[in-house]
Design a protein around this motif. Structure first.
Motif, PDB file in Angstrom:
ATOM      1  N   SER A   1      27.480  40.536  38.565  1.00 50.45           N
ATOM      2  CA  SER A   1      27.068  40.431  37.160  1.00 50.45           C
ATOM      3  C   SER A   1      28.161  39.799  36.289  1.00 50.45           C
ATOM      4  O   SER A   1      27.957  39.577  35.110  1.00 50.45           O
ATOM      5  N   TRP A   2      29.328  39.554  36.862  1.00 48.99           N
ATOM      6  CA  TRP A   2      30.453  39.025  36.077  1.00 48.99           C
ATOM      7  C   TRP A   2      30.600  37.513  36.267  1.00 48.99           C
ATOM      8  O   TRP A   2      30.154  36.951  37.282  1.00 48.99           O
ATOM      9  N   PRO A   3      31.277  36.852  35.322  1.00 47.62           N
ATOM     10  CA  PRO A   3      31.507  35.406  35.467  1.00 47.62           C
ATOM     11  C   PRO A   3      32.371  35.088  36.685  1.00 47.62           C
ATOM     12  O   PRO A   3      33.081  35.960  37.206  1.00 47.62           O
TER      13      PRO A   3
ATOM     14  N   ARG B   1      40.325  39.585  26.673  1.00 52.34           N
ATOM     15  CA  ARG B   1      39.395  39.936  27.755  1.00 52.34           C
ATOM     16  C   ARG B   1      40.096  39.602  29.072  1.00 52.34           C
ATOM     17  O   ARG B   1      39.982  38.472  29.581  1.00 52.34           O
ATOM     18  N   TYR B   2      40.837  40.574  29.607  1.00 54.33           N
ATOM     19  CA  TYR B   2      41.568  40.303  30.838  1.00 54.33           C
ATOM     20  C   TYR B   2      40.609  40.020  31.994  1.00 54.33           C
ATOM     21  O   TYR B   2      39.600  40.702  32.147  1.00 54.33           O
ATOM     22  N   PRO B   3      41.005  39.083  32.870  1.00 57.48           N
ATOM     23  CA  PRO B   3      40.333  38.969  34.172  1.00 57.48           C
ATOM     24  C   PRO B   3      40.897  40.045  35.105  1.00 57.48           C
ATOM     25  O   PRO B   3      41.670  40.897  34.654  1.00 57.48           O
ATOM     26  N   GLY B   4      40.564  40.023  36.394  1.00 60.39           N
ATOM     27  CA  GLY B   4      41.150  40.968  37.351  1.00 60.39           C
ATOM     28  C   GLY B   4      42.643  40.689  37.488  1.00 60.39           C
ATOM     29  O   GLY B   4      43.040  39.543  37.699  1.00 60.39           O
ATOM     30  N   LEU B   5      43.459  41.733  37.380  1.00 56.46           N
ATOM     31  CA  LEU B   5      44.909  41.521  37.387  1.00 56.46           C
ATOM     32  C   LEU B   5      45.515  41.901  38.728  1.00 56.46           C
ATOM     33  O   LEU B   5      45.148  42.910  39.326  1.00 56.46           O
TER      34      LEU B   5
ATOM     35  N   LEU C   1      38.208  52.379  34.515  1.00 55.18           N
ATOM     36  CA  LEU C   1      37.828  51.020  34.867  1.00 55.18           C
ATOM     37  C   LEU C   1      36.439  50.974  35.530  1.00 55.18           C
ATOM     38  O   LEU C   1      35.809  52.021  35.747  1.00 55.18           O
ATOM     39  N   SER C   2      35.997  49.770  35.865  1.00 54.14           N
ATOM     40  CA  SER C   2      34.573  49.575  36.178  1.00 54.14           C
ATOM     41  C   SER C   2      34.024  50.450  37.300  1.00 54.14           C
ATOM     42  O   SER C   2      32.976  51.084  37.139  1.00 54.14           O
ATOM     43  N   ALA C   3      34.714  50.506  38.447  1.00 61.85           N
ATOM     44  CA  ALA C   3      34.151  51.228  39.594  1.00 61.85           C
ATOM     45  C   ALA C   3      34.155  52.733  39.335  1.00 61.85           C
ATOM     46  O   ALA C   3      33.153  53.424  39.574  1.00 61.85           O
TER      47      ALA C   3
ATOM     48  N   GLY D   1      41.064  51.561  39.939  1.00 64.10           N
ATOM     49  CA  GLY D   1      39.636  51.860  40.110  1.00 64.10           C
ATOM     50  C   GLY D   1      38.700  50.784  39.595  1.00 64.10           C
ATOM     51  O   GLY D   1      37.633  51.080  39.065  1.00 64.10           O
ATOM     52  N   GLY D   2      39.086  49.510  39.779  1.00 67.01           N
ATOM     53  CA  GLY D   2      38.256  48.406  39.310  1.00 67.01           C
ATOM     54  C   GLY D   2      37.554  47.681  40.450  1.00 67.01           C
ATOM     55  O   GLY D   2      37.786  47.973  41.628  1.00 67.01           O
ATOM     56  N   THR D   3      36.727  46.705  40.071  1.00 71.72           N
ATOM     57  CA  THR D   3      35.971  45.914  41.039  1.00 71.72           C
ATOM     58  C   THR D   3      36.821  44.787  41.611  1.00 71.72           C
ATOM     59  O   THR D   3      36.570  44.292  42.707  1.00 71.72           O
ATOM     60  N   THR D   4      37.847  44.377  40.848  1.00 73.50           N
ATOM     61  CA  THR D   4      38.695  43.278  41.306  1.00 73.50           C
ATOM     62  C   THR D   4      39.875  43.766  42.153  1.00 73.50           C
ATOM     63  O   THR D   4      40.692  42.963  42.600  1.00 73.50           O
ATOM     64  N   ASP D   5      39.952  45.068  42.398  1.00 71.49           N
ATOM     65  CA  ASP D   5      41.124  45.644  43.085  1.00 71.49           C
ATOM     66  C   ASP D   5      41.294  45.137  44.520  1.00 71.49           C
ATOM     67  O   ASP D   5      42.385  45.249  45.091  1.00 71.49           O
TER      68      ASP D   5
ATOM     69  N   SER E   1      40.171  44.200  26.273  1.00 64.66           N
ATOM     70  CA  SER E   1      38.783  44.142  26.737  1.00 64.66           C
ATOM     71  C   SER E   1      38.814  43.553  28.149  1.00 64.66           C
ATOM     72  O   SER E   1      39.862  43.575  28.811  1.00 64.66           O
ATOM     73  N   SER E   2      37.690  43.051  28.616  1.00 60.78           N
ATOM     74  CA  SER E   2      37.589  42.659  30.031  1.00 60.78           C
ATOM     75  C   SER E   2      36.474  41.627  30.201  1.00 60.78           C
ATOM     76  O   SER E   2      35.548  41.551  29.379  1.00 60.78           O
ATOM     77  N   ILE E   3      36.541  40.904  31.311  1.00 62.30           N
ATOM     78  CA  ILE E   3      35.426  40.026  31.687  1.00 62.30           C
ATOM     79  C   ILE E   3      34.147  40.835  31.910  1.00 62.30           C
ATOM     80  O   ILE E   3      33.067  40.274  31.998  1.00 62.30           O
ATOM     81  N   ALA E   4      34.283  42.162  31.973  1.00 60.10           N
ATOM     82  CA  ALA E   4      33.118  43.039  32.172  1.00 60.10           C
ATOM     83  C   ALA E   4      32.170  43.051  30.978  1.00 60.10           C
ATOM     84  O   ALA E   4      31.075  43.610  31.067  1.00 60.10           O
TER      85      ALA E   4
END
Ligand code: NAD
Ligand code: AKB
Length: 321
Positions: free
Chosen positions: A277-279, A168-172, A78-80, A181-185, A116-119
């Motif tokens: 950088s994300w919506p 394109r999932y948002p943060g879950l 994931l992103s981070a 390990g994501g930014t929305t965690d 996919s992802s909002i990323a």
């Protein structure tokens, strides 16, 4: 007969997806698989296979052994975490996808779900109500791998008639399994601090609005998309999915209604740049029109369920990053 394999089953989404699929299609018809050797208790009700999705021969052997017809491919960095291991993230996120898409191209399996992802969006994308079709210039390794993956999914659908479906999932947000390990965690971690009556140190700034979704909505969307009639699926790259949008300050205020003494401080780190950088919110009109998507959870309902269900122990990979 439908035989489903979920790859990356021990993760945040996989754990709940396997449970939901087993409820719907029967325990023996859903094979959980993951790199991890040990089976999680939540997955022990049905078959489990240890697998590295990058090992193509091992993947084929398991698919043949169980006569798999559908694969949900969730294994990814994931992103981070991906920003810390860019080469490996690209390798895992792309190789896993090609291995699975090629099984569908060769008609060994019939259907693929790949998230996919909002990323996939970047700082030049319109930030509010981000449309399905817009500027896509992701600045993270994770986002680049997801955008490339989307293009390959569409290519395989058009060139090889592969039935691949994607969101394109948002943060879950969920309590059954910790995020990986994501930014929305932060929006999961905050509940563990609240539950332990500890001050929460948020790694994003107070006013960072991001699209989020409660896991039950995400699982319903995923199975809904996979079960929708083939001709209703007009988008073979990946569907925007909205959910709810909130800032750290807003989720904190909602938690405080139940936990009035709960405190927060803000210490943005490298993940702030990713989040910026994300919506902030997503327009998902295509998912609504094409296959009847409709979310059920707002911020209030989500916070109530999370506070009732998170255990005192537990902290995500992200909070430790
Ligand atoms: P996670 O990190 O919680 O789980 C991923 C799982 O994949 C882990 O159990 C891990 O052991 C497994 N795995 C890693 N490498 C593997 C390999 N080589 N072979 C087999 N298994 C392997 O991730 P998640 O949050 O459940 O996300 C699943 C998918 O959904 C990912 O593609 C992610 O990009 C996407 N997604 C997730 C979110 C979210 O908020 N959770 C949002 C958007 C997109
Ligand atoms: C992350 O933060 O990396 C994920 C995602 C939105 O893709 N939760």
């Amino acid at each position: 007969m439908k035989k489903i394999m979920v790859i990356g089953a021990s993760g945040q989404i996989g754990t709940e997806l396997v449970i939901a699929l087993r409820e719907k299609f029967g325990n023996d018809n859903v094979i959980a698989s993951d790199l991890k050797e040990t089976i999680k208790a939540a997955l022990s009700g049905g078959p489990y296979e240890q697998l590295d999705v990058m090992d193509n021969e091992a993947l084929k052997a398991i698919v043949n052994k169980h006569s798999i017809t559908e694969i949900y491919l969730l294994a990814a960095l994931l992103s981070a975490t991906a920003e810390k291991h860019p080469d490996f993230a690209w390798k895992l996120n792309m190789e896993g996808l090609f291995n699975v898409l090629n099984l569908a191209k060769e008609k060994v399996i019939k259907k693929v779900f790949w998230p996919s992802s909002i990323a996939v969006f970047g700082s030049n994308t319109p930030k509010y109500n981000t449309p399905q079709y817009t500027i896509m210039e992701p600045s993270t390794v994770y986002g680049i791998s997801k955008l490339a993956g989307e293009r390959w999914c569409e290519y395989y659908a058009k060139q090889y008639n592969v039935d691949v479906r994607s969101i394109r999932y948002p943060g879950l947000i969920s309590y059954t399994s910790l995020p990986g390990g994501g930014t929305t965690d932060y929006a999961v971690d905050i509940f563990y601090s609240a539950k332990r009556n500890e001050k929460y140190t948020c790694f994003l700034s107070e006013q960072t609005a991001l699209p989020m979704m409660y896991m039950e909505d995400a699982i319903r969307a995923t199975i809904g998309l996979m079960e929708a009639p083939d001709d209703s699926i007009k988008i073979r790259s990946s569907y925007n999915l909205g959910g709810i949008s909130f800032t750290p300050a807003e989720i904190y205020a909602e938690i405080k209604k139940t936990k009035p003494d709960f405190e927060i401080e803000y210490a943005p780190d490298f993940r702030q740049k990713i989040a910026d950088s994300w919506p902030s919110s997503i327009d998902d009109v295509d998912a609504r029109n094409d296959w009847g998507w409709n979310g059920e959870f707002n911020l209030e309902k989500l916070c109530k369920i999370m506070l009732e269900n998170v255990l005192d122990a537990g902290i995500s990979v992200s909070q430790n990053t």
